[in-house]
Every structure is written in C-alpha cells, then in structure tokens.
Design an enzyme around this catalytic site. Structure first.
Site, PDB file in Angstrom:
ATOM      1  N   LYS A  39      89.650  56.433  41.005  1.00  0.00           N
ATOM      2  CA  LYS A  39      89.825  55.065  41.508  1.00  0.00           C
ATOM      3  C   LYS A  39      89.492  54.071  40.401  1.00  0.00           C
ATOM      4  O   LYS A  39      88.359  54.022  39.924  1.00  0.00           O
ATOM      5  CB  LYS A  39      88.915  54.789  42.706  1.00  0.00           C
ATOM      6  CG  LYS A  39      89.304  53.493  43.408  1.00  0.00           C
ATOM      7  CD  LYS A  39      88.242  52.977  44.354  1.00  0.00           C
ATOM      8  CE  LYS A  39      87.289  52.022  43.695  1.00  0.00           C
ATOM      9  NZ  LYS A  39      87.883  50.747  43.257  1.00  0.00           N
TER      10      LYS A  39
ATOM     11  N   GLY B 238      80.055  51.640  35.809  1.00  0.00           N
ATOM     12  CA  GLY B 238      80.027  50.368  36.518  1.00  0.00           C
ATOM     13  C   GLY B 238      78.625  49.791  36.511  1.00  0.00           C
ATOM     14  O   GLY B 238      77.795  50.142  35.661  1.00  0.00           O
TER      15      GLY B 238
ATOM     16  N   THR C  19      75.527  49.461  41.824  1.00  0.00           N
ATOM     17  CA  THR C  19      76.506  50.396  42.400  1.00  0.00           C
ATOM     18  C   THR C  19      76.101  51.833  42.054  1.00  0.00           C
ATOM     19  O   THR C  19      76.209  52.732  42.900  1.00  0.00           O
ATOM     20  CB  THR C  19      77.923  50.110  41.861  1.00  0.00           C
ATOM     21  OG1 THR C  19      78.144  48.711  41.844  1.00  0.00           O
ATOM     22  CG2 THR C  19      78.994  50.788  42.689  1.00  0.00           C
TER      23      THR C  19
ATOM     24  N   GLU D 107      77.317  55.839  33.993  1.00  0.00           N
ATOM     25  CA  GLU D 107      77.286  54.930  32.829  1.00  0.00           C
ATOM     26  C   GLU D 107      77.179  53.528  33.387  1.00  0.00           C
ATOM     27  O   GLU D 107      78.132  53.016  33.981  1.00  0.00           O
ATOM     28  CB  GLU D 107      78.577  55.077  32.010  1.00  0.00           C
ATOM     29  CG  GLU D 107      78.819  56.464  31.445  1.00  0.00           C
ATOM     30  CD  GLU D 107      77.829  56.838  30.351  1.00  0.00           C
ATOM     31  OE1 GLU D 107      77.166  55.941  29.806  1.00  0.00           O
ATOM     32  OE2 GLU D 107      77.707  58.036  30.063  1.00  0.00           O
TER      33      GLU D 107
ATOM     34  N   CYS E 167      80.101  46.445  28.042  1.00  0.00           N
ATOM     35  CA  CYS E 167      78.731  46.876  28.346  1.00  0.00           C
ATOM     36  C   CYS E 167      77.899  46.985  27.072  1.00  0.00           C
ATOM     37  O   CYS E 167      76.680  47.003  27.145  1.00  0.00           O
ATOM     38  CB  CYS E 167      78.763  48.213  29.075  1.00  0.00           C
ATOM     39  SG  CYS E 167      79.737  49.447  28.203  1.00  0.00           S
TER      40      CYS E 167
ATOM     41  N   GLU F   5      71.509  41.344  33.309  1.00  0.00           N
ATOM     42  CA  GLU F   5      72.843  41.468  32.715  1.00  0.00           C
ATOM     43  C   GLU F   5      73.737  40.327  33.218  1.00  0.00           C
ATOM     44  O   GLU F   5      73.885  40.140  34.422  1.00  0.00           O
ATOM     45  CB  GLU F   5      73.464  42.816  33.097  1.00  0.00           C
ATOM     46  CG  GLU F   5      74.788  43.046  32.388  1.00  0.00           C
ATOM     47  CD  GLU F   5      75.481  44.339  32.803  1.00  0.00           C
ATOM     48  OE1 GLU F   5      75.486  44.657  34.008  1.00  0.00           O
ATOM     49  OE2 GLU F   5      76.021  45.018  31.908  1.00  0.00           O
TER      50      GLU F   5
HETATM   51  P1  NDP Z   1      80.980  47.759  39.795  1.00  0.00           P
HETATM   52  O1  NDP Z   1      79.779  48.611  39.852  1.00  0.00           O
HETATM   53  O2  NDP Z   1      81.095  46.620  40.712  1.00  0.00           O
HETATM   54  O3  NDP Z   1      82.303  48.616  40.009  1.00  0.00           O
HETATM   55  C1  NDP Z   1      82.613  49.761  39.240  1.00  0.00           C
HETATM   56  C2  NDP Z   1      83.560  50.635  40.026  1.00  0.00           C
HETATM   57  O4  NDP Z   1      82.875  51.161  41.162  1.00  0.00           O
HETATM   58  C3  NDP Z   1      84.769  49.887  40.578  1.00  0.00           C
HETATM   59  O5  NDP Z   1      85.881  50.749  40.582  1.00  0.00           O
HETATM   60  C4  NDP Z   1      84.307  49.556  41.980  1.00  0.00           C
HETATM   61  O6  NDP Z   1      85.370  49.317  42.840  1.00  0.00           O
HETATM   62  C5  NDP Z   1      83.586  50.837  42.339  1.00  0.00           C
HETATM   63  N1  NDP Z   1      82.634  50.722  43.438  1.00  0.00           N
HETATM   64  C6  NDP Z   1      82.003  49.628  43.912  1.00  0.00           C
HETATM   65  N2  NDP Z   1      81.219  49.955  44.974  1.00  0.00           N
HETATM   66  C7  NDP Z   1      81.345  51.291  45.150  1.00  0.00           C
HETATM   67  C8  NDP Z   1      80.798  52.230  46.079  1.00  0.00           C
HETATM   68  N3  NDP Z   1      79.959  51.869  47.031  1.00  0.00           N
HETATM   69  N4  NDP Z   1      81.154  53.522  45.974  1.00  0.00           N
HETATM   70  C9  NDP Z   1      81.994  53.910  45.013  1.00  0.00           C
HETATM   71  N5  NDP Z   1      82.569  53.084  44.124  1.00  0.00           N
HETATM   72  C10 NDP Z   1      82.240  51.783  44.177  1.00  0.00           C
HETATM   73  O7  NDP Z   1      81.099  47.299  38.278  1.00  0.00           O
HETATM   74  P2  NDP Z   1      82.135  46.283  37.663  1.00  0.00           P
HETATM   75  O8  NDP Z   1      83.520  46.753  37.931  1.00  0.00           O
HETATM   76  O9  NDP Z   1      81.717  44.903  38.049  1.00  0.00           O
HETATM   77  O10 NDP Z   1      81.892  46.507  36.104  1.00  0.00           O
HETATM   78  C11 NDP Z   1      80.931  45.845  35.371  1.00  0.00           C
HETATM   79  C12 NDP Z   1      79.716  46.728  35.180  1.00  0.00           C
HETATM   80  O11 NDP Z   1      80.076  47.935  34.537  1.00  0.00           O
HETATM   81  C13 NDP Z   1      78.686  46.080  34.278  1.00  0.00           C
HETATM   82  O12 NDP Z   1      77.413  46.260  34.830  1.00  0.00           O
HETATM   83  C14 NDP Z   1      78.811  46.856  32.988  1.00  0.00           C
HETATM   84  O13 NDP Z   1      77.650  46.886  32.198  1.00  0.00           O
HETATM   85  C15 NDP Z   1      79.155  48.207  33.490  1.00  0.00           C
HETATM   86  N6  NDP Z   1      79.778  48.994  32.445  1.00  0.00           N
HETATM   87  C16 NDP Z   1      79.080  50.036  31.895  1.00  0.00           C
HETATM   88  C17 NDP Z   1      79.620  50.763  30.856  1.00  0.00           C
HETATM   89  C18 NDP Z   1      78.893  51.928  30.259  1.00  0.00           C
HETATM   90  O14 NDP Z   1      79.533  52.702  29.560  1.00  0.00           O
HETATM   91  N7  NDP Z   1      77.609  52.086  30.489  1.00  0.00           N
HETATM   92  C19 NDP Z   1      80.937  50.429  30.302  1.00  0.00           C
HETATM   93  C20 NDP Z   1      81.587  49.328  30.979  1.00  0.00           C
HETATM   94  C21 NDP Z   1      81.012  48.643  32.002  1.00  0.00           C
HETATM   95  P3  NDP Z   1      85.880  47.812  43.062  1.00  0.00           P
HETATM   96  O15 NDP Z   1      85.945  47.125  41.756  1.00  0.00           O
HETATM   97  O16 NDP Z   1      87.221  48.039  43.629  1.00  0.00           O
HETATM   98  O17 NDP Z   1      84.906  47.198  44.001  1.00  0.00           O
END
Ligand code: NDP
Length: 481
Positions: free
Chosen positions: A174, A227, A231, A249, A283, A384
C-alpha cells in the site's frame, strides 16, 4: 476524472466499496484524480492472489526472478520522464528532483536487488569432533506487507517491494493515499516485465482502512513499514500479538554538526541541500544545525544569503528549487511549528511565510525557513516538523554539541562536518543515529545497512539486511558417522 485502481492478480480493479478518495495536485491545490478507497475485503482479495502465487514464485529460479526484476528496472528507466511527471504532479516536488533522484532510484532498487539475490548465500558450520554439519537455509516468508509514505513515493515503495520479491515472497503493498500515482503506474510496468500475476498486489486507500487491514491480517507474516513514529507504534501494537516480523523505518530529527575546521564552502552548499531538498520532506534532512561558535556569525550570514537564492515555485519549471508541500494539512502543520517557534522565543532569520505562486495561487508553497533558537530543548528543536524548516544554534565544545545532538527521542541520521580524523571517529561513535555522514549528506551505497535507533525505528534495510528480513533462517543439522 482519472481513477487510481487497485492492482490485484495482475489486473486493475475497482474497490469493493465503490468509494473514492480525492487525489490532490499540491502545486495547484486541486483534485485531479480519484483513489480507490479499499477496505479489508480488497486486502483479502489481494492476499488470496498473493497466497496462490507464492508456491510458484518462491520456486522460480534465482536467474529468472533476477531477470524479471532487472526488466522492471529497465522499464522504469525507459519511462523515466512519464513517471517523474506523475510524481511531481502527485507530490509537488521539483520535476528536476524527480528526474534526478526519485525515479532513477526506483529503478536502482530493482536493479540492485535483482543482482543482490544472485549473491545471497547462507552459512555452514561444521562441528568438528561432534561429526555434525549445520547449514542454514534462508526461505521466503510467504505473503508480506509493504507500506510506504508520501515523501519519496516510488523510491520508498520499490525499496521495500524489490527485496521482498527478490527473496521469493509475494506482496500486498500500500502506497500513501497522498501520493498513489506512481505505485499505480508500476502495476502495468510489472505486467510488461512478465512478473507473474498475483506476485505483486497493490491496494490503495487510507492507512486506517487498507493499511490497518494489511497489518492485522493474520496470514501476512511480515510487515515492512516506512512512515511516522506514531503510526509505527500503532503498527507494532497491532502486529506484536501475532508475532509478525516487523521492519519499521520511522521519523527523524537529524542533527547537522558543523565544526570550524571543516571545508567551509563544501559544507555550506551541502547544508543548503540537506536542509531543504524535497521541501525538507526527507526523513534524513538535517533539521537541527549546530555550528561551532567561532564561525557561527559568518555561517549565519552566508547560509541566509544562499537560502535567499532558492526559488520557490511551480515544480514543473526547470529553475525551481523548492516546490509545493505535499498537502494542505501538512502545510498547516508546518506553519503551526513556525508559529510555535515564535512563541518559544525563536528568531526567524529567513522565511516563515506561505508563498503565492502566480498561476498556482492555491498551491501549498512555503518559504524555506531558518529559525535561530536559544534552547535546544524547545519543542521546535525536539519534534519532527518534516518541512522546509531548520533550527540553528551555536556550540563551544564537542561534549556540548553531542549532548544537544543526542537530546531528541529520534536516532535516524546525523551529519558531521570536520577535517579532523580523531574528531570524526570520536563523534561518529557517540552520535545516537543509525547513519552518520561525514563531510557529505545523503550519499547512499545500497549495500549498506539503513535504519534508525531509538524512536526512528527497528531493524535495518539495504543490501543483504533487507534480504535477511524478507527470509526466515532455518538451520539443518546433519549427524554423520
Ligand atoms: P504516516 O505514518 O502517516 O504514513 C505512512 C504510511 O502508513 C502511509 O501509507 C499511510 O497511509 C500508512 N498508514 C497510516 N496509518 C496506518 C495504520 N493504522 N496501519 C497501517 N498503515 C497506516 O507517514 P507519512 O506518510 O506522513 O510520512 C512521513 C513520515 O515518514 C515522517 O515521519 C518521516 O520521517 C517518515 N519517513 C521515514 C523514513 C525512514 O526511512 N526512516 C523515510 C521517509 C519517511 P495513508 O497515507 O494512506 O494514511
């Protein structure tokens, strides 16, 4: 209006619910397509397709699997322009960045793991005297789940899928609902490359609906998630009672430590990039800048001057350095941190304002923002923000800067600028981060382990680490006479 459909069992299909979400073009602030709002029924359908495809895919020869992944890599490359344009439209990032970084890296992910799997070997341990021979088999897990964020959409989506497929798993994936377009386009590319149906299934929709259905599915045995930390916590809580394998991650608040003995010009230009690339929505961006006191005033003047030169604008224009933020809610969140900075006594050295771009008046544009802070423990310096906002403050000693750098709950990456080798070793060892860059930033060799410590995640991706995550090790012990 264009519909972003699920890709299940090698075919595009509508969600059971027949519900659709709006998909925005952030550079205009307009809805430009509709996204399938998938539920657990769609995830179940994707799971069944993946389950049926698993026996055959996991027994496909390494050569054939590798060839298919290399073909996907080549097709991504051949479609670079179209994919980059789709990414920019969906995400708001400069087209130049999508062309130079996002899409080439998506291709490299498939190429890298297409090659890596041919070199993935396991160990043997002979117990001399006991007359036993142990060997380890690394077997694919089965159906695995891959969930990715919006900041580097195809780049991070493929970073998970490629090793999962290379290792012989089948996948239910997803992408973020905020940026689903390039993942949608990937389905067709996989078909063209000859990936058997059901091996990769892509389900669109929100995190709480489609994402949650993947994480809580009892037979999806491993979840690779990138993400936010909140989450990640939620996913860990859901998955732990089912003993799923988890790779998380998560967020970061990365320090950038600048010592007076560094190569100043190089540091300055890379620091502009590490602060504001992709609108600061990486990130790994260095969002907390600590500068040795003896060069602090000079750095402040030079940094502000360089950042002033960055053009905020339509991401499709070649000279744009900073495009649109990904969504209106995200823009509002970032702006609220700028307001908070003022309340906390921060001084805005540059930026801080929303930008109106001619012809794209409703787009989500924000000036790159530099905030001078007095207290490293203020919220703006601890939480963040994930936008084009950095804090800066001076330091006097190594001990002091290490204390400030390590003061946050995150531990993803850190950047260190110095030409002193002893200091490089001392400070790198003490920085609480999964990745330390010295005199460079975002320099990635895909063989290296990638991941964070503390609240930035659990586990490592990259190279054989990813292939190990996506396989189970089984030891076979043979007694001989
Ligand atoms: P989110 O945690 O909001 O979302 C990440 C993914 O998880 C999306 O596909 C989201 O879907 C999905 N998601 C949300 N809620 C759930 C749930 N309850 N169960 C399963 N999946 C879920 O992050 P963002 O998209 O806002 O991304 C930004 C974040 O990602 C920042 O904190 C950043 O630091 C981090 N990040 C970390 C990286 C790393 O390598 N450590 C690299 C890049 C980003 P949907 O968007 O459809 O709600």
């Amino acid at each position: 209006m264009k519909k972003i459909l699920n890709f299940i069992n090698g075919a595009y299909c509508e969600p059971f619910s027949q519900d659709w979400l709006d998909n925005y073009n952030p550079s205009k602030g307009e809805v430009y397509s509709k996204i399938a709002y998938s539920s657990s029924e769609d995830v179940e359908k994707a799971y069944q397709a993946a389950k049926d495809a698993f026996p055959s895919w996991s027994n496909t020869t390494i050569e054939e699997r590798s060839m298919i992944l290399l073909k996907i890599a080549s097709l991504i490359e051949e479609n670079l322009d179209a994919l980059a344009e789709a990414e920019t439209l969906d995400n708001g990032k400069p087209l130049s960045l999508a062309k130079a970084v996002d899409i080439p890296r998506a291709s490299s992910n498939f190429r890298f793991f297409g090659h890596a799997i041919t070199q993935f070997a396991s160990e043997a341990h002979e117990s001399v005297g006991l007359n036993t021979m142990n060997f380890t088999i690394r077997q694919p897990i089965g159906v695995v789940g891959c969930i990715s964020p919006w900041n580097l959409p195809l780049y991070l989506f493929t970073w998970k899928i490629a090793p999962a497929l290379a290792a012989g798993n089948t996948v239910v994936a997803k992408p973020s609902e905020v940026t689903p377009m390039t993942a949608y386009l990937l389905g067709e590319i996989c078909n063209q490359a000859g990936l058997p149906k059901g091996v990769l299934n892509i389900v669109h929709g929100t995190g709480p609906s489609a994402g949650q259905a993947i994480v809580s599915h009892p037979d999806i045995k491993a979840i690779s998630f990138t993400g936010g930390t909140k989450t990640g916590e939620h996913i860990a809580r859901t998955a732990a009672p089912m003993f799923k394998k988890l790779s998380l991650e998560l967020g970061g608040k990365n320090p950038n430590l600048i010592f007076a003995d560094c190569n100043y010009e190089k540091m300055l230009s890379v620091t502009v990039r590490s602060s504001f690339a992709n609108q600061g929505q990486i990130c790994l961006c260095g969002s907390r800048i600590f500068v040795e006191k003896s060069i602090y005033e000079k750095f402040k003047t030079d940094f502000v001057a360089k950042v002033k030169e960055l053009k905020v604008g339509n991401p499709f224009e070649a000279d744009t350095n900073i495009g649109a933020l990904v969504s209106k809610p995200h823009l509002e969140k970032v702006k609220s941190y700028i307001d908070l900075a003022k309340e906390e006594g921060g001084k805005i050295l540059f930026g801080g304002n929303q930008v109106t771009v001619e012809g794209s008046e409703n787009g989500y544009y924000l000036e790159p923002t530099i905030i001078e802070i007095l207290d490293y423990q203020c919220r703006v310096n601890q939480e963040e923000i994930f936008g084009p906002v950095v804090t800066i403050m001076p330091f006097e000693t190594e001990e002091e800067v290490l204390k400030m750098a390590n003061s946050v709950k995150y531990g993803l990456s850190a950047t260190l600028w110095t030409s002193n080798l002893d200091r490089t070793m001392r400070v790198s060892k003490q920085l609480e981060a999964g990745i330390v860059w010295v005199n460079t930033w975002l320099n990635r060799d895909l063989r290296t382990p990638f991941g964070g410590i503390k609240s930035s995640g659990v586990g490592r991706e990259g190279g054989f680490e990813a292939l190990k995550f996506f396989t189970e090790a089984k030891n076979v012990c043979i007694k001989y006479d």
